[in-house]
Motif scaffolding. Structure first.
Motif, mmCIF file in Angstrom:
data_model
loop_
_atom_site.group_PDB
_atom_site.id
_atom_site.type_symbol
_atom_site.label_atom_id
_atom_site.label_comp_id
_atom_site.label_asym_id
_atom_site.label_seq_id
_atom_site.Cartn_x
_atom_site.Cartn_y
_atom_site.Cartn_z
ATOM 1 N N GLU A 79 5.764 -1.055 4.927
ATOM 2 C CA GLU A 79 6.729 -0.864 4.297
ATOM 3 C C GLU A 79 7.940 -0.297 4.802
ATOM 4 N N ARG A 123 8.534 8.709 2.856
ATOM 5 C CA ARG A 123 7.568 8.124 3.934
ATOM 6 C C ARG A 123 8.864 7.608 5.099
ATOM 7 N N TRP A 136 7.378 -0.608 -3.352
ATOM 8 C CA TRP A 136 7.273 1.065 -3.477
ATOM 9 C C TRP A 136 8.351 1.592 -4.514
ATOM 10 N N ASP A 151 3.997 3.006 8.361
ATOM 11 C CA ASP A 151 3.607 2.065 7.125
ATOM 12 C C ASP A 151 4.281 0.734 7.333
ATOM 13 N N GLN A 175 8.630 9.366 8.697
ATOM 14 C CA GLN A 175 8.067 8.757 9.869
ATOM 15 C C GLN A 175 9.136 8.247 11.027
#
Length: 278
Positions: A165, A199, A191, A163, A203
């Motif tokens: 972000e 996340r 966020w 992502d 990730q």
């Protein structure tokens, strides 16, 4: 190719003539006649070791477990000084992957690696053997670097990105050398804290707070290797005091700051990864 000599360590080291066209991918080549219990110091990258020589490196870790040949290791592997590498007549290309691109290149999240060393054969199957054979057929280091980059670039292009972000938060941590305020990262990317933490961990393979500590440790450790005094490093690197630095160094490397300052694993970096020190 340059010769790195540090105490009993004598290695031949090669570097690519140009930066990789894949952002977040760096490489170095090593030829080591005798690798004797090298302590692997945690680094804020995913490590990909592609061996192709007559010898085969062996990584010892986790209470007697070991892995031989080409391996993948997640960010921060070696915490507590528990991971050692050894071997004879080792030739390899070592790749450092930013966690931001590691999932796409590897085909698996760094979170799946955890605190383990994974055989590349287990991760990539027959492709790992083909890479080993092709590297062995190339006569020059620059040719090996070009081959490695082409292979990894194709995987990167085909793999899923993280992502934006998450990538932004990672760049903020690295750019600040581990001084970024963890509580402010979520607000910076827009966020919630819970969403970013979830996340980021899934990730990149480690939570934001751990990432901050690892990046700060890496910066401090290399300054110690460069000969700076521990008190100065502690003050500049964001530690509360010298005792705080000592505890962090012990936790990550399993050694005192004075011992870490003499680690070949770190001392070779300005030769093997010069762009990181310019």
């Amino acid at each position: 190719m340059r010769t790195f000599t540090h105490g009993a360590a004598v290695w031949d080291v090669a570097c690519p003539q140009r930066p990789s066209r894949v952002a977040g991918l760096t490489m170095a080549g090593f030829r080591v006649r005798e690798l004797d219990g090298l302590r692997m110091v945690p680094h804020p990258a995913v490590t990909l070791l592609l061996e192709f020589g007559a010898g085969s490196p062996v990584v010892d870790w986790a209470a007697g477990r070991q892995q031989r040949g080409s391996i993948v290791a997640g960010p921060g592997l070696g915490a507590g000084g528990a991971v050692r590498a050894r071997g004879e007549n080792v030739e390899c290309v070592q790749v450092r992957l930013s966690p931001v691109i590691a999932r796409a290149v590897l085909g698996a999240s760094p979170a799946d690696l955890g605190d383990t060393v994974v055989s590349l054969d287990d991760l990539w199957g027959r492709e790992a053997s083909r890479i080993r054979e092709r590297l062995g057929e190339v006569p020059s280091w620059q040719g090996r670097f070009a081959l490695t980059e082409a292979l990894l670039a194709r995987r990167h292009e085909a793999g899923p990105p993280v992502d934006p972000e998450v990538a932004c938060a990672w760049r903020r941590i690295v750019g600040s050398r581990g001084l970024a305020r963890v509580d402010g990262l979520a607000a910076e990317v827009g966020w919630s804290r819970k969403r970013l933490w979830s996340r980021f961990r899934s990730q990149l393979g480690l939570p934001p707070k751990r990432a901050v500590k690892l990046v700060r440790f890496d910066h401090a450790a290399h300054r110690l290797v460069a000969g700076e005094r521990a008190a100065r490093v502690a003050a500049d690197a964001g530690y509360a005091d010298q005792s705080h630095l000592h505890r962090d160094i012990m936790a990550f490397a399993g050694a005192t700051p004075a011992t870490v300052a003499g680690e070949p694993f770190l001392a070779v970096d300005p030769i093997a990864w010069p762009s990181s020190f310019t």
